[in-house]
Motif scaffolding. Sequence first.
Motif, PDB file in Angstrom:
ATOM      1  N   THR A  25     139.331 -33.761  51.024  1.00 45.43           N
ATOM      2  CA  THR A  25     138.051 -33.069  51.137  1.00 45.43           C
ATOM      3  C   THR A  25     137.037 -33.984  51.807  1.00 45.43           C
ATOM      4  N   GLN A  26     136.474 -33.494  52.903  1.00 43.03           N
ATOM      5  CA  GLN A  26     135.486 -34.257  53.672  1.00 43.03           C
ATOM      6  C   GLN A  26     134.096 -33.685  53.424  1.00 43.03           C
ATOM      7  N   TYR A  27     133.167 -34.541  52.988  1.00 48.61           N
ATOM      8  CA  TYR A  27     131.774 -34.149  52.836  1.00 48.61           C
ATOM      9  C   TYR A  27     130.938 -34.939  53.846  1.00 48.61           C
ATOM     10  N   ARG A  81     131.645 -38.631  52.738  1.00 48.37           N
ATOM     11  CA  ARG A  81     132.558 -38.928  51.636  1.00 48.37           C
ATOM     12  C   ARG A  81     133.900 -38.259  51.926  1.00 48.37           C
ATOM     13  N   VAL A  82     134.971 -38.986  51.653  1.00 48.69           N
ATOM     14  CA  VAL A  82     136.319 -38.440  51.771  1.00 48.69           C
ATOM     15  C   VAL A  82     137.002 -38.583  50.419  1.00 48.69           C
ATOM     16  N   ASP A  83     137.478 -37.464  49.868  1.00 50.43           N
ATOM     17  CA  ASP A  83     138.248 -37.473  48.620  1.00 50.43           C
ATOM     18  C   ASP A  83     139.707 -37.158  48.940  1.00 50.43           C
ATOM     19  N   TYR A  89     136.202 -42.328  49.371  1.00 47.19           N
ATOM     20  CA  TYR A  89     135.597 -43.279  50.303  1.00 47.19           C
ATOM     21  C   TYR A  89     134.168 -42.822  50.556  1.00 47.19           C
ATOM     22  N   LEU A  90     133.199 -43.640  50.167  1.00 50.50           N
ATOM     23  CA  LEU A  90     131.780 -43.334  50.349  1.00 50.50           C
ATOM     24  C   LEU A  90     131.271 -44.166  51.521  1.00 50.50           C
ATOM     25  N   LEU A 137     136.685 -45.894  45.919  1.00 47.50           N
ATOM     26  CA  LEU A 137     136.922 -45.656  44.497  1.00 47.50           C
ATOM     27  C   LEU A 137     138.378 -45.244  44.315  1.00 47.50           C
ATOM     28  N   ILE A 138     139.053 -45.859  43.349  1.00 47.16           N
ATOM     29  CA  ILE A 138     140.452 -45.547  43.075  1.00 47.16           C
ATOM     30  C   ILE A 138     140.617 -45.205  41.605  1.00 47.16           C
ATOM     31  N   ASP A 139     141.258 -44.092  41.345  1.00 48.80           N
ATOM     32  CA  ASP A 139     141.598 -43.696  39.973  1.00 48.80           C
ATOM     33  C   ASP A 139     143.114 -43.548  39.919  1.00 48.80           C
ATOM     34  N   ASN A 140     143.772 -44.557  39.369  1.00 47.50           N
ATOM     35  CA  ASN A 140     145.234 -44.604  39.322  1.00 47.50           C
ATOM     36  C   ASN A 140     145.689 -44.486  37.867  1.00 47.50           C
ATOM     37  N   HIS A 141     146.131 -43.296  37.486  1.00 46.20           N
ATOM     38  CA  HIS A 141     146.582 -43.062  36.112  1.00 46.20           C
ATOM     39  C   HIS A 141     145.483 -43.420  35.098  1.00 46.20           C
ATOM     40  N   GLY A 142     144.219 -43.225  35.482  1.00 43.51           N
ATOM     41  CA  GLY A 142     143.120 -43.528  34.578  1.00 43.51           C
ATOM     42  C   GLY A 142     142.549 -44.922  34.727  1.00 43.51           C
TER      43      GLY A 142
END
Length: 214
Positions: free
Chosen positions: A49-51, A58-60, A70-71, A82-87
Amino acid sequence: MQKALLTLVCCVLLSGSLFAQRLVSDAKIVYRIETPPQTDASFEGGTLTQYMKGHLSRVDLDFKMVHYSYLINSKEESVVTLIDNHGDKYLIRAGKEEYAKELKEYLQVQFKDAGETKQIAGYTCKKAIGKMADGQTFEVYYTPDLMPENKQYNRRFVNLKGLPLQFEIINKNGSRMHVIATKVDIYAVPGSFFDIPKTGYKEISREELLKMGS
């Protein structure tokens, strides 16, 4: 009389071509990601998702187990990952020097139209071939009807003459992921989408992240 009419027609045609392309400041584009057969199953069914909002973007990247954001702030020339890897949540900052280095690399990418078109997410898109500095090429379909006001919203496409709605991402092993737009929303994106979290993430360097993956 005929000369005046011809002049009027030419002006109308010229103004039509000038105003056909819409300059976009705020937008949200949702893409689906098609991964190659040999890809780990946890990466299947991913979305991108590109904002964009003025000088902010921002890219999610969402996969089953891992989420990346990525901000990008083109005014301050900075990127926060920002990375969310298994919490397990991590935050990585890249400053002006790294931003400028990557921008210089992407500025060398040249796009050449390939003469094909297709409909994607309601827009007529032209096919182009992007050639990188190392000689590798990748396909992209873009709509010339929409032009991002901030060309650095995604530095990969800084030289593209429109908004990309389908493109390839080349992985380190040479395989390719295909990213295809499913929805384009042109609206005032909330500024809060681009806020950097103050809590909940452990700040690390890129070098530390590489060590964790080794």
